[in-house]
Design a protein around this motif. Sequence first.
Motif: not given
Length: 283
Positions: A219-220, A224-229, A255-257, A277-280
């Motif tokens: 993530h660091d 900006q990578n939604g999958e990593a988050v 990041l990835n709606p 929670l809706q998330s990627l």
Amino acid sequence: ISCRRAAPTGSSPASARRRATLQALAGLGTLALDRDDPETAIKYLTRASDLAPKDAGIAYALGRGFAKRGMIAFAEQAFRNALRLRPGQPNATSALGQLLVQEKRPGEAEPYFRSLLGKRGFDLVAELGMGDVARQQERFEEAVESYKRALALKPDHALAFETLIACLGKLGRGSDILQLLNQRLGEHPEQDRWRVMRARVFEAGGRIGEAIADWKWLHDKHPQNGEAVAELARAHELNGDLDLAASLAESAATLNPDNPALTVVRVRRSEEHTSELQSLYTI
């Protein structure tokens, strides 16, 4: 492709023209193969084969063209023809073995790869082929040893490494997998692929804190990578860090709606309360 040598001086002009035509067709076919244009290659090599039906090199090259074009039955026939004309020819032997493995026919492929073992320049393809044969036959211990020998020949062979990891997973040898991944990351710390694999192995073994460290590193590196988050959020959820998991999951969704791979991450804020929670979160 090695076409026949020129005939002795005194051969007829027609024979000389035939040889020149054959060389030109074979050359054009080989050039098309090198340019990844199998359709053109097949056109020229078929004409060359008609002129020289006993040329094993042309038969092998034609098989390559058919294989690249996805014409598997024709490719197999051409490779077998090349071996009939020149038994034991290593390129055709390797190509036929790989084609048979690709077609999930490991029993037929094995003798071809076995014949290449110890043959200079073909050790790697032989070990990889023997590993693939053993893996398809679910002889995972043998597959592991073959892939290890392949990696000893070419340590940076990514596919051999990944397949070795998969076979060790089939055998339940998680500690061996971690040892290999730790070694690989020690040599190539910037390789995201190995770090993702190690994080998943940590999670499977219940070592969530160590998995979090790897996901956080990713993530660091890729904020900006939604999958990593999302993966970091999921790891924190598994660890019971529910508020942090919720915050990270919301960031992933931001990041990835519109990502079609979204699923619902359920974050337990307490033993009595569950919120969605809706998330990627990509599984």
